[in-house]
Every structure is written in structure tokens, then in C-alpha cells.
Design an enzyme around this catalytic site. Structure first.
Site, PDB file in Angstrom:
ATOM      1  N   GLY A 142       0.843  -1.098   0.064  1.00 34.56           N
ATOM      2  CA  GLY A 142       0.034  -0.189   0.055  1.00 34.56           C
ATOM      3  C   GLY A 142       1.064   1.092   0.034  1.00 34.56           C
ATOM      4  O   GLY A 142       0.515   2.182   0.518  1.00 34.56           O
ATOM      5  N   GLY A 199      -0.436   4.519  -1.049  1.00 32.13           N
ATOM      6  CA  GLY A 199      -1.601   5.188  -0.206  1.00 32.13           C
ATOM      7  C   GLY A 199      -1.265   6.458   0.442  1.00 32.13           C
ATOM      8  O   GLY A 199      -0.440   7.067   0.549  1.00 32.13           O
ATOM      9  N   GLN A 200      -2.119   7.306   1.304  1.00 31.71           N
ATOM     10  CA  GLN A 200      -2.004   8.510   2.180  1.00 31.71           C
ATOM     11  C   GLN A 200      -0.723   8.096   2.933  1.00 31.71           C
ATOM     12  O   GLN A 200       0.081   8.941   2.874  1.00 31.71           O
ATOM     13  CB  GLN A 200      -3.219   8.757   2.677  1.00 31.71           C
ATOM     14  CG  GLN A 200      -3.255   9.934   3.648  1.00 31.71           C
ATOM     15  CD  GLN A 200      -4.116  10.206   4.881  1.00 31.71           C
ATOM     16  OE1 GLN A 200      -4.817   9.172   5.147  1.00 31.71           O
ATOM     17  NE2 GLN A 200      -4.104  11.620   5.340  1.00 31.71           N
ATOM     18  N   ASP A 254       0.198  -7.508  -5.415  1.00 30.89           N
ATOM     19  CA  ASP A 254      -1.201  -7.856  -4.919  1.00 30.89           C
ATOM     20  C   ASP A 254      -1.012  -8.734  -3.731  1.00 30.89           C
ATOM     21  O   ASP A 254      -0.812  -9.926  -3.891  1.00 30.89           O
ATOM     22  CB  ASP A 254      -2.269  -8.265  -5.742  1.00 30.89           C
ATOM     23  CG  ASP A 254      -3.670  -8.122  -5.107  1.00 30.89           C
ATOM     24  OD1 ASP A 254      -3.734  -7.839  -4.020  1.00 30.89           O
ATOM     25  OD2 ASP A 254      -4.736  -8.333  -5.879  1.00 30.89           O
ATOM     26  N   TYR A 272     -14.818  -2.863   8.159  1.00 30.33           N
ATOM     27  CA  TYR A 272     -13.400  -2.464   8.313  1.00 30.33           C
ATOM     28  C   TYR A 272     -12.946  -2.544   9.452  1.00 30.33           C
ATOM     29  O   TYR A 272     -12.011  -3.096   9.911  1.00 30.33           O
ATOM     30  CB  TYR A 272     -13.390  -0.891   7.549  1.00 30.33           C
ATOM     31  CG  TYR A 272     -11.812  -0.408   8.075  1.00 30.33           C
ATOM     32  CD1 TYR A 272     -10.868  -0.884   7.651  1.00 30.33           C
ATOM     33  CD2 TYR A 272     -11.741   0.921   9.011  1.00 30.33           C
ATOM     34  CE1 TYR A 272      -9.785   0.039   7.760  1.00 30.33           C
ATOM     35  CE2 TYR A 272     -10.794   1.429   9.274  1.00 30.33           C
ATOM     36  CZ  TYR A 272      -9.713   0.767   8.607  1.00 30.33           C
ATOM     37  OH  TYR A 272      -8.521   1.767   8.791  1.00 30.33           O
ATOM     38  N   LYS A 311     -10.151  -5.024  11.396  1.00 35.05           N
ATOM     39  CA  LYS A 311      -9.113  -4.463  11.987  1.00 35.05           C
ATOM     40  C   LYS A 311      -8.976  -5.410  13.339  1.00 35.05           C
ATOM     41  O   LYS A 311      -7.705  -5.654  14.073  1.00 35.05           O
ATOM     42  CB  LYS A 311      -9.334  -3.040  12.452  1.00 35.05           C
ATOM     43  CG  LYS A 311      -8.881  -2.174  11.163  1.00 35.05           C
ATOM     44  CD  LYS A 311      -7.347  -2.449  10.791  1.00 35.05           C
ATOM     45  CE  LYS A 311      -7.199  -2.059   9.469  1.00 35.05           C
ATOM     46  NZ  LYS A 311      -5.904  -2.497   9.059  1.00 35.05           N
ATOM     47  N   ILE A 341      -6.006  10.249  10.173  1.00 29.47           N
ATOM     48  CA  ILE A 341      -4.647  10.735   9.894  1.00 29.47           C
ATOM     49  C   ILE A 341      -4.750  11.987   8.775  1.00 29.47           C
ATOM     50  O   ILE A 341      -5.414  11.804   7.814  1.00 29.47           O
ATOM     51  CB  ILE A 341      -3.683   9.849   9.333  1.00 29.47           C
ATOM     52  CG1 ILE A 341      -3.367   8.626  10.179  1.00 29.47           C
ATOM     53  CG2 ILE A 341      -2.216  10.470   9.112  1.00 29.47           C
ATOM     54  CD1 ILE A 341      -2.834   8.896  11.543  1.00 29.47           C
TER      55      ILE A 341
HETATM   56  C1  AKB Z   1     -11.073   5.574   7.957  1.00 28.32           C
HETATM   57  O1  AKB Z   1     -11.894   6.708   8.275  1.00 28.32           O
HETATM   58  O2  AKB Z   1     -11.551   4.586   7.385  1.00 28.32           O
HETATM   59  C2  AKB Z   1      -9.504   5.467   8.487  1.00 28.32           C
HETATM   60  C3  AKB Z   1      -9.436   5.110   9.866  1.00 28.32           C
HETATM   61  C4  AKB Z   1      -9.558   5.737  10.887  1.00 28.32           C
HETATM   62  O3  AKB Z   1      -8.775   4.126  10.102  1.00 28.32           O
HETATM   63  N1  AKB Z   1      -8.866   6.828   8.379  1.00 28.32           N
END
Ligand code: AKB
Length: 325
Positions: free
Chosen positions: A11, A14-15, A56, A146, A150, A176
Site C-alpha cells: 500500500g 496510499g496516504q 497484490d 473495516y 481490524k 490521519i
Molecule cells: C477511516 O476513516 O476509515 C480511516 C481510519 C480511522 O482507520 N482513516
């Protein structure tokens, strides 16, 4: 201290990945940090500053091949689908985040790598978690796909540490904020977009309510947290894959007010969309005592110092007609 020699960053476009790759190249030597990317073309600076590989992480064999080709001993696994995209496409989120993570861990275990860093997020928490000063040890019942990936990522990372002795580390990133690469697909993206739009148009239509408070962190602190954790003495760590890291917390309205101090004509409107429910399920502030105690975490920026720095950077680029790079 960990004997880190050859790092692979997934990644890397990415940001966070894009800036972390450059910071790691600075610290460990440009040739020793390989940037892996999949879809978005890497910037010139990423291309020119060190090795680059297209790949990938969901393809376990291909990923193992990259690790062998470059003799990788440390993986910094930044590739992930974030919260908002994850709610629009939960199966993609599950596939990339779960299979990517397990592939990284397995390849690292088989090769007896020195270290793996897999970030977690404030998304690991959910509506039943105390929202203010969220403790290190608390309820982990997220309501987003998500967040679920995590929590699972934290648990499986610790599993690899205790079962196989693989040195896996991770920290729960807040939102971030950064001036180099735009974030994509996250709920906290408004806190970056607002700066770009303030500079570009003098106005911003924010997708969360004005009173929405979330924990945030400026990129220099994010890089420092990540690299300090990587370098920490493992013997001093009581936690491994789930460090709370705090920095600052503010509402969307307070963020707009901080920008207005520099750009008085700036106007922010609020039109909450589906991301509001995600934001409402996350903490407002974080207790990061464990990170402070175990590896000396201390952030440097607050809302005002970050805002000054962000606006200086973006305004300079805007003048050159290169706001978006
Ligand atoms: C998101 O907003 O999904 C991310 C995070 C807080 O993990 N920036």
C-alpha cells in the site's frame, strides 16, 4: 533493538504508505525499502527514490515471490480497504483486509522474518465502547466491516506473536491528516479535504455534522509513532498489535474555526451522509497510556500547529498550480 534490514511496504502509494516509504528510505537506506503498489500509479518521487514493485497482497504466491526476490526481512503492511469503501463493498473489504493480512503473516512466519507491522485503527471500537478517553483494554465490537477486519487483524497478529514468536506490531491509527497524498475511502477523509477545499475554493461541504468529534493525528506524528514502535525493544512491550495512539481530538466545527483563523472568508457547510453513522460509532478521544509507557509515545502537533503547517504547504502548492500534486 530489532535488526531491520530490508523492508517491504504494501500500500505504498496510499496516504500513509507514500510518506512512510520515503521516511523509511531516509532512515534505513533508499535501496532497503521496497514500495509495493497495485492500482494507483506511484508518484515520481516514489519511483525515483528507491525500488518499486507492482503486486497484490491478496495473491499469496506472488507476494511470497516479491519477498524472496528482494530478500525482505520486515513487512510494513499498509494496504487496506478503509471504512467508507468497506461499507459500500463489504466483501471486497473482507477479502483485501483479511486475506492480505493472513498472507503477510504466513509469508513472514515461513521466512522467519525480523518484524511485521500491521496497523489497526480506532475503527476497531464500536458503539458499546466508552467514547471518551477510550481505554487500551475495552469492548471491541465494531459495526463496520473495516472495523471487524481490524479487530481480527489485531487478534491474529497477536496469535502469530504468541504461537510462532513472529514479532508483529500494530497501532490503532486515529484519522490521519496530511498534505502530500489524499486519503481515499475513509470516514475521517473530511478532515483532510476541508484544508484542500479551503485553499482551493474558500468553502467546503462537510459530510459529517458540525459537532462530530473524532481523534486525529498529523502525518509527522503518525510517521514518528509508526517508526518508533518499529524500533522499540520487544522486551519492553506488554502489548503488540493493538496500541492506542492519541494526539488531538476536535469537532468538525472546531476544525473549520481553526482554518477560519487563517482564511477568514472560509465557509463550511454540513451535509451528513452514510459516513455519519460510522463516525458516531467511533471514540472521540483515546487513552494512549500503554504506548507512552511501553515505547515512549508523545505527539508533537495540536490542531493549531497542524493547521498552520497544512495551510502553508497547500497554499504554496496552490500558488504553483500544483495543489493536488
Ligand atoms: C477511516 O476513516 O476509515 C480511516 C481510519 C480511522 O482507520 N482513516
Amino acid at each position: 533493538m530489532p535488526d531491520i534490514k530490508k523492508i517491504l511496504v504494501t500500500g505504498a502509494v496510499g496516504q500513509i504508505g507514500s510518506e512512510l516509504t520515503l521516511a523509511l528510505r531516509e532512515k534505513y537506506g533508499a535501496d532497503n525499502v521496497v514500495a509495493m503498489w497495485r492500482k494507483t500509479e506511484p508518484s515520481e518521487v516514489l519511483k525515483e527514490s528507491g525500488p518499486l514493485v507492482k503486486g497484490d497482497v491478496v495473491d499469496a504466491n506472488a507476494f511470497a515471490g516479491v519477498c524472496d526476490e528482494y530478500d525482505i526481512d520486515t513487512v510494513v503492511h499498509m494496504a487496506a480497504i478503509l471504512s467508507a469503501t468497506g461499507e459500500q463493498n463489504p466483501m471486497l473489504c473482507w477479502d483485501v483486509n483479511m486475506n492480505g493480512t493472513i498472507n503477510v503473516l504466513e509469508v513472514a512466519r515461513e521466512r522467519e522474518m525480523t518484524q511485521v507491522l500491521i496497523p489497526s485503527s480506532i475503527a476497531a471500537f464500536g458503539p458499546e465502547t466508552p467514547r471518551v478517553n477510550t481505554p487500551q483494554e475495552t469492548v471491541l465490537k465494531p459495526r463496520t466491516m473495516y472495523g471487524i477486519t481490524k479487530v481480527a487483524g489485531e487478534l491474529v497478529s497477536d496469535y502469530y506473536f504468541y504461537k510462532y514468536g513472529l514479532d508483529v506490531r500494530g497501532l490503532r491509527y486515529p484519522g490521519i491528516i496530511s498534505a502530500e497524498t489524499l486519503p481515499g475511502g475513509g470516514t475521517t477523509d473530511y478532515a483532510v479535504e476541508i484544508y484542500y477545499k479551503a485553499v482551493e475554493e474558500g468553502k467546503y461541504n462537510c459530510f459529517v455534522r458540525e459537532d462530530t468529534v473524532l481523534p486525529m493525528m498529523y502525518m509527522p506524528d503518525c510517521l514518528k509513532a509508526t517508526m518508533d514502535l518499529m524500533e522499540a525493544d520487544v522486551a519492553k512491550l506488554k502489548h503488540h498489535s493493538d496500541f492506542n495512539v492519541g494526539s488531538m481530538s476536535f469537532s468538525a466545527g472546531e476544525l473549520a474555526a481553526a482554518i477560519k483563523k487563517h482564511i477568514p472568508e472560509f465557509e463550511c457547510t454540513y451535509e451528513p451522509d452514510f459516513r455519519q453513522a460510522i463516525a458516531d460509532s467511533w471514540p472521540q478521544s483515546i487513552d494512549d497510556g500503554a504506548a507512552r509507557e511501553e515505547w515512549g509515545w508523545a505527539p508533537a502537533y495540536d490542531l493549531d500547529s497542524m493547521t498552520k503547517d497544512m495551510l502553508e504547504k497547500l497554499e504554496a502548492r496552490h500558488k504553483e498550480g500544483k495543489l493536488y500534486g
